[in-house]
Design a protein around this motif. Structure first.
Motif, PDB file in Angstrom:
ATOM      1  N   TRP A 187       0.861  -1.169   0.000  1.00  7.91           N
ATOM      2  CA  TRP A 187       0.000   0.000   0.000  1.00  7.91           C
ATOM      3  C   TRP A 187       0.902   1.225   0.000  1.00  7.91           C
ATOM      4  O   TRP A 187       1.766   1.367   0.863  1.00  7.91           O
ATOM      5  N   LEU A 188       0.713   2.080  -0.979  1.00 10.70           N
ATOM      6  CA  LEU A 188       1.481   3.311  -1.153  1.00 10.70           C
ATOM      7  C   LEU A 188       0.603   4.477  -0.698  1.00 10.70           C
ATOM      8  O   LEU A 188      -0.553   4.580  -1.123  1.00 10.70           O
ATOM      9  N   TYR A 189       1.125   5.326   0.184  1.00 17.72           N
ATOM     10  CA  TYR A 189       0.412   6.517   0.635  1.00 17.72           C
ATOM     11  C   TYR A 189       1.264   7.735   0.304  1.00 17.72           C
ATOM     12  O   TYR A 189       2.430   7.811   0.719  1.00 17.72           O
ATOM     13  N   ILE A 190       0.707   8.689  -0.417  1.00 19.19           N
ATOM     14  CA  ILE A 190       1.449   9.876  -0.836  1.00 19.19           C
ATOM     15  C   ILE A 190       1.361  10.932   0.272  1.00 19.19           C
ATOM     16  O   ILE A 190       0.277  11.431   0.579  1.00 19.19           O
ATOM     17  N   LEU A 191       2.504  11.257   0.853  1.00 16.19           N
ATOM     18  CA  LEU A 191       2.579  12.295   1.884  1.00 16.19           C
ATOM     19  C   LEU A 191       2.711  13.678   1.267  1.00 16.19           C
ATOM     20  O   LEU A 191       2.069  14.632   1.715  1.00 16.19           O
ATOM     21  N   GLU A 192       3.576  13.789   0.255  1.00 12.73           N
ATOM     22  CA  GLU A 192       3.833  15.077  -0.408  1.00 12.73           C
ATOM     23  C   GLU A 192       4.080  14.813  -1.874  1.00 12.73           C
ATOM     24  O   GLU A 192       4.653  13.786  -2.247  1.00 12.73           O
ATOM     25  N   GLY A 193       3.687  15.754  -2.709  1.00 12.49           N
ATOM     26  CA  GLY A 193       3.940  15.647  -4.135  1.00 12.49           C
ATOM     27  C   GLY A 193       2.924  14.762  -4.824  1.00 12.49           C
ATOM     28  O   GLY A 193       1.800  14.576  -4.345  1.00 12.49           O
ATOM     29  N   GLU A 194       3.351  14.200  -5.953  1.00 13.78           N
ATOM     30  CA  GLU A 194       2.479  13.315  -6.718  1.00 13.78           C
ATOM     31  C   GLU A 194       3.303  12.209  -7.356  1.00 13.78           C
ATOM     32  O   GLU A 194       4.482  12.391  -7.650  1.00 13.78           O
ATOM     33  N   MET A 195       2.665  11.089  -7.525  1.00 12.39           N
ATOM     34  CA  MET A 195       3.308   9.925  -8.130  1.00 12.39           C
ATOM     35  C   MET A 195       2.366   9.317  -9.163  1.00 12.39           C
ATOM     36  O   MET A 195       1.155   9.332  -8.986  1.00 12.39           O
ATOM     37  N   HIS A 196       2.951   8.794 -10.221  1.00 12.23           N
ATOM     38  CA  HIS A 196       2.220   7.952 -11.161  1.00 12.23           C
ATOM     39  C   HIS A 196       2.560   6.508 -10.812  1.00 12.23           C
ATOM     40  O   HIS A 196       3.708   6.204 -10.469  1.00 12.23           O
ATOM     41  N   VAL A 197       1.566   5.648 -10.903  1.00 12.39           N
ATOM     42  CA  VAL A 197       1.765   4.236 -10.603  1.00 12.39           C
ATOM     43  C   VAL A 197       1.091   3.435 -11.707  1.00 12.39           C
ATOM     44  O   VAL A 197      -0.058   3.708 -12.063  1.00 12.39           O
ATOM     45  N   ARG A 198       1.820   2.469 -12.230  1.00 10.52           N
ATOM     46  CA  ARG A 198       1.226   1.523 -13.180  1.00 10.52           C
ATOM     47  C   ARG A 198       1.154   0.170 -12.485  1.00 10.52           C
ATOM     48  O   ARG A 198       2.162  -0.347 -11.995  1.00 10.52           O
ATOM     49  N   VAL A 199      -0.042  -0.386 -12.457  1.00  6.05           N
ATOM     50  CA  VAL A 199      -0.291  -1.715 -11.910  1.00  6.05           C
ATOM     51  C   VAL A 199      -0.969  -2.506 -13.021  1.00  6.05           C
ATOM     52  O   VAL A 199      -2.088  -2.164 -13.423  1.00  6.05           O
ATOM     53  N   GLY A 200      -0.271  -3.523 -13.547  1.00  9.02           N
ATOM     54  CA  GLY A 200      -0.793  -4.222 -14.716  1.00  9.02           C
ATOM     55  C   GLY A 200      -0.913  -3.239 -15.862  1.00  9.02           C
ATOM     56  O   GLY A 200       0.047  -2.552 -16.200  1.00  9.02           O
ATOM     57  N   ASP A 201      -2.098  -3.089 -16.419  1.00  5.70           N
ATOM     58  CA  ASP A 201      -2.319  -2.164 -17.536  1.00  5.70           C
ATOM     59  C   ASP A 201      -2.919  -0.827 -17.105  1.00  5.70           C
ATOM     60  O   ASP A 201      -3.173   0.036 -17.936  1.00  5.70           O
TER      61      ASP A 201
END
Length: 163
Positions: free
Chosen positions: A58-72
């Motif tokens: 489980w990823l929790y974003i504290l600051e900023g932004e992230m892109h995540v690819r899971v499968g497609d």
């Protein structure tokens, strides 16, 4: 940064065992193997190579932004968002912005948090390829691959971490 006293009830904001910039907040053995928790800074324009591992994250974003690819599926997660990266499902993540991000990762079951010391030791020696990353990752149940890298680096203007 202060270290962490294992087995403490409280883990303060500035506490954690430093594993090359990644703070281990909770070790799996402290939770009878249930979870492990890390806090991780993520550089601007950086991408973690695609991979699979044997635990849920489980990823929790504290600051900023992230892109995540899971499968497609690709999602953009901002501060306050949770993202599930299920076990044995290929995934990757990257920071496409010009600002650093900071995140928590919760591993179930715990134990994977120990990967970061070994991975950091490898990165400290200089640029590394997927073969070296897989050699280190094998003991931690993670396997890296190069699928998606050309597509994501071209589309988002990011570089692969460690390369």
């Amino acid at each position: 940064m202060p270290g962490r006293v294992k087995g403490k009830t409280l883990v303060a904001k500035d506490e954690g065992d430093d594993a090359h910039g990644v703070l281990v907040k909770v070790y799996g053995e402290e939770t009878s193997g249930a979870i492990g928790v890390i806090e991780q800074p993520f550089e601007p324009r950086a991408m973690l190579p695609p991979h699979v591992h044997q635990n849920d994250v489980w990823l929790y974003i504290l600051e900023g932004e992230m892109h995540v690819r899971v499968g497609d599926e690709v999602v953009q997660a901002t501060s306050g968002c949770w993202v599930l990266k299920p076990r044995l499902v290929p995934h990757t993540m990257w920071n496409a912005s010009d600002e650093p991000a900071r995140l928590f990762e919760v591993y179930t079951p715990g134990g994977f948090e120990r990967f970061f010391q070994d991975f950091g030791d490898l990165l400290a020696q200089g640029p590394v390829g997927l073969d070296e990353m897989n050699r280190v990752g094998e003991a931690h149940g993670i396997r890296f691959f190069d699928d998606w890298i050309p597509e994501i680096t071209a589309a988002y203007g990011v570089r692969v971490m460690g390369a």
